[in-house]
Write a protein that holds these residues in place. Structure first.
Motif, PDB file in Angstrom:
ATOM      1  N   GLY A 141       0.778  -1.231   0.000  1.00 48.33           N
ATOM      2  CA  GLY A 141       0.000   0.000   0.000  1.00 48.33           C
ATOM      3  C   GLY A 141       0.805   1.274   0.000  1.00 48.33           C
ATOM      4  O   GLY A 141       0.295   2.341   0.349  1.00 48.33           O
ATOM      5  N   GLN A 142       2.100   1.209  -0.378  1.00 47.65           N
ATOM      6  CA  GLN A 142       2.929   2.420  -0.368  1.00 47.65           C
ATOM      7  C   GLN A 142       3.479   2.739  -1.751  1.00 47.65           C
ATOM      8  O   GLN A 142       4.424   3.523  -1.901  1.00 47.65           O
ATOM      9  CB  GLN A 142       4.087   2.244   0.631  1.00 47.65           C
ATOM     10  CG  GLN A 142       3.607   2.077   2.058  1.00 47.65           C
ATOM     11  CD  GLN A 142       4.753   1.947   3.051  1.00 47.65           C
ATOM     12  OE1 GLN A 142       5.838   2.458   2.817  1.00 47.65           O
ATOM     13  NE2 GLN A 142       4.503   1.265   4.157  1.00 47.65           N
ATOM     14  N   ASN A 143       2.896   2.096  -2.772  1.00 49.07           N
ATOM     15  CA  ASN A 143       3.312   2.316  -4.163  1.00 49.07           C
ATOM     16  C   ASN A 143       4.810   2.105  -4.369  1.00 49.07           C
ATOM     17  O   ASN A 143       5.442   2.751  -5.205  1.00 49.07           O
ATOM     18  CB  ASN A 143       2.933   3.741  -4.617  1.00 49.07           C
ATOM     19  CG  ASN A 143       1.433   3.960  -4.620  1.00 49.07           C
ATOM     20  OD1 ASN A 143       0.674   3.099  -5.055  1.00 49.07           O
ATOM     21  ND2 ASN A 143       1.004   5.103  -4.110  1.00 49.07           N
ATOM     22  N   GLU A 144       5.358   1.206  -3.573  1.00 51.84           N
ATOM     23  CA  GLU A 144       6.785   0.916  -3.688  1.00 51.84           C
ATOM     24  C   GLU A 144       6.992  -0.243  -4.657  1.00 51.84           C
ATOM     25  O   GLU A 144       6.274  -1.241  -4.611  1.00 51.84           O
ATOM     26  CB  GLU A 144       7.374   0.575  -2.314  1.00 51.84           C
ATOM     27  CG  GLU A 144       8.880   0.373  -2.354  1.00 51.84           C
ATOM     28  CD  GLU A 144       9.490   0.287  -0.962  1.00 51.84           C
ATOM     29  OE1 GLU A 144      10.362  -0.571  -0.761  1.00 51.84           O
ATOM     30  OE2 GLU A 144       9.089   1.087  -0.092  1.00 51.84           O
ATOM     31  N   LYS A 145       7.996  -0.107  -5.516  1.00 47.75           N
ATOM     32  CA  LYS A 145       8.278  -1.172  -6.467  1.00 47.75           C
ATOM     33  C   LYS A 145       9.075  -2.284  -5.800  1.00 47.75           C
ATOM     34  O   LYS A 145       9.866  -2.040  -4.893  1.00 47.75           O
ATOM     35  CB  LYS A 145       9.066  -0.620  -7.662  1.00 47.75           C
ATOM     36  CG  LYS A 145       8.258   0.304  -8.560  1.00 47.75           C
ATOM     37  CD  LYS A 145       9.080   0.732  -9.774  1.00 47.75           C
ATOM     38  CE  LYS A 145       8.239   1.615 -10.697  1.00 47.75           C
ATOM     39  NZ  LYS A 145       9.024   2.043 -11.893  1.00 47.75           N
ATOM     40  N   LEU A 146       8.858  -3.498  -6.279  1.00 51.03           N
ATOM     41  CA  LEU A 146       9.637  -4.628  -5.787  1.00 51.03           C
ATOM     42  C   LEU A 146      11.113  -4.433  -6.105  1.00 51.03           C
ATOM     43  O   LEU A 146      11.465  -3.954  -7.181  1.00 51.03           O
ATOM     44  CB  LEU A 146       9.167  -5.922  -6.449  1.00 51.03           C
ATOM     45  CG  LEU A 146       7.958  -6.646  -5.868  1.00 51.03           C
ATOM     46  CD1 LEU A 146       7.582  -7.819  -6.771  1.00 51.03           C
ATOM     47  CD2 LEU A 146       8.236  -7.145  -4.459  1.00 51.03           C
ATOM     48  N   ASP A 147      11.946  -4.817  -5.161  1.00 52.97           N
ATOM     49  CA  ASP A 147      13.383  -4.826  -5.408  1.00 52.97           C
ATOM     50  C   ASP A 147      13.692  -6.123  -6.149  1.00 52.97           C
ATOM     51  O   ASP A 147      13.798  -7.192  -5.546  1.00 52.97           O
ATOM     52  CB  ASP A 147      14.151  -4.760  -4.085  1.00 52.97           C
ATOM     53  CG  ASP A 147      15.645  -4.586  -4.280  1.00 52.97           C
ATOM     54  OD1 ASP A 147      16.195  -5.197  -5.220  1.00 52.97           O
ATOM     55  OD2 ASP A 147      16.261  -3.856  -3.495  1.00 52.97           O
ATOM     56  N   GLU A 148      13.784  -6.014  -7.464  1.00 53.93           N
ATOM     57  CA  GLU A 148      13.915  -7.212  -8.305  1.00 53.93           C
ATOM     58  C   GLU A 148      15.190  -7.990  -7.997  1.00 53.93           C
ATOM     59  O   GLU A 148      15.206  -9.222  -8.070  1.00 53.93           O
ATOM     60  CB  GLU A 148      13.884  -6.824  -9.788  1.00 53.93           C
ATOM     61  CG  GLU A 148      12.617  -6.105 -10.225  1.00 53.93           C
ATOM     62  CD  GLU A 148      11.374  -7.008 -10.196  1.00 53.93           C
ATOM     63  OE1 GLU A 148      11.518  -8.232  -9.996  1.00 53.93           O
ATOM     64  OE2 GLU A 148      10.264  -6.474 -10.369  1.00 53.93           O
TER      65      GLU A 148
END
Length: 409
Positions: A141-148
């Motif tokens: 819910g924080q619009n953070e992208k996954l650390d691929e």
């Protein structure tokens, strides 16, 4: 056995029933049980006085209900036993508001959060004496992208589970699992999207999958006294877990004192050291998984209470309610005991054990213990004379057979 105190159990699941059974085995009288809903395993029982209180897990209703209960009791002490994470948290968070008659043995709120909130647990204890799986924490819910890169380091398949179980279960959605196993980046994205769309805003635990089925799982239970010293320890191999999506992680079959990889008493020593270093008090259950790649036992999580399968301690002569009474009511000191007694526990019919326990060594051990009358179902108690409940358990056995046949994986 005469007593000068009262016992109150909170909850209505398997855990609540066998704790009521522990009490009944000691005193041969009914025990009082309060829960937010009636479940047949408890509410149909003849060994409990059951009271249903809707919204019981609302803090204000919880406190009022317990304090009104205390006013009605003539005894000066009431031993309070919670049987779920939610109820344990309510006891700890509201203990200053509860009547002084109540006594209980639970850790501080700070310690509770360190072990019960999964994301905090993995971040806090990675690199400690606990061997935990490789983990990446993702904030929902924080619009953070996954650390691929971090995800790629874990390698598929991956385990995905909520960091905060209590909040997670307050946001129901279709396809909800207690734990997800994902096999690709696309599937991981779909699971995260589902969970975020439900309104869940705490962290997700994304974790390496330790190879192995149910038989790779192990259970350790500890009792730590109010003086924060370990009094009792166990080590048991699990044979089966529940098969419904919401029950993954809940054991249905285990054997104490047995490990097909070689029973090693020293395995529990780091866990004991951890408990005492943390200054933990009360019951705790470690969920472990054997990692065949490294021949080590990884700690998956710690539950801040007795688990739904912990009746095996009582079956082996260590009554869980007796430990609480001796410690909190009578202040008895006890030396640390590693419970080595071999005893098997099962919630499922023997036919399910024969067919679905994959480890031949473990299956043979369970069936051998059954011949010795050391296979116990905590829910089947001869002193519980309720016919309605017996019919309920017959139906439950039938459902277990059907469930393992149709949902076996």
């Amino acid at each position: 056995m005469e007593k000068d105190f009262n016992v109150l159990i909170l909850g209505s699941d398997f855990n609540a029933y066998y704790m009521a059974r522990c009490y009944h085995e000691l005193y041969h009288e009914k025990v009082n049980v309060i829960s937010k809903r009636a479940i047949g395993v408890v509410s149909y029982s003849s060994i409990v006085n059951f009271r249903e209180v809707p919204d019981f897990e609302n803090a204000e209703i919880f406190v009022d209900t317990l304090n009104n209960y205390a006013k009605d009791q003539k005894e000066d002490q009431i031993l309070l036993i919670g049987t779920s994470d939610e109820l344990v948290r309510l006891i700890i968070e509201n203990q200053t508001k509860l009547d002084k008659k109540f006594v209980h043995n639970y850790p501080s709120l700070e310690i509770l959060d360190q072990i019960l909130v999964k994301d905090t647990f993995y971040q806090t204890f990675q690199g400690s004496e606990l061997d935990v799986p490789k983990t990446y924490i993702y904030p929902c819910g924080q619009n953070e992208k996954l650390d691929e890169e971090k995800v790629a380091e874990l390698m598929y398949p991956l385990i995905v589970k909520p960091g905060n179980n209590i909040e997670y279960h307050n946001h129901k959605f279709d396809g909800m699992f207690k734990v997800f196993k994902v096999f690709s980046r696309e599937e991981l994205g779909q699971v995260i999207e589902k969970i975020e769309n439900s309104g869940y805003k705490s962290n997700l635990v994304i974790q390496e999958f330790i190879p192995g089925d149910d038989c790779a799982l192990f259970d350790c239970v500890f009792y730590c006294s109010k003086d924060k010293k370990v009094q009792l320890m166990t080590f048991a191999q699990i044979g089966l877990q529940e098969r419904n999506p919401g029950g993954i992680g809940n054991c249905t079959v285990l054997v104490n004192g047995f490990d097909e990889h070689g029973y090693n008493e020293k395995l529990v020593e780091p866990l004991k050291a951890f408990m005492e270093r943390m200054e933990y008090q009360g019951f705790a259950e470690f969920d472990l998984k054997y990692d065949s790649r490294t021949q080590s036992y990884k700690v998956l999580e710690i539950n801040p209470r007795q688990a739904r399968c912990s009746y095996y301690l009582t079956a082996a002569g260590h009554n869980l309610v007796q430990y609480l009474i001796d410690d909190l009511i009578y202040q008895k000191e006890k030396p640390c005991t590693l419970m080595k007694d071999k005893v098997a526990l099962s919630f499922v019919p023997k036919s399910v054990i024969k067919k679905y326990v994959t480890s031949q060594a473990l299956r043979n051990e369970i069936l051998a213990l059954a011949k010795q009358k050391k296979l116990i179902n905590p829910l089947k108690y001869k002193a519980d004379k309720s016919l309605r409940r017996r019919l309920y358990l017959i139906a439950k056995d039938f459902n277990y057979k059907k469930k393992y046949k149709t949902l076996n994986w």
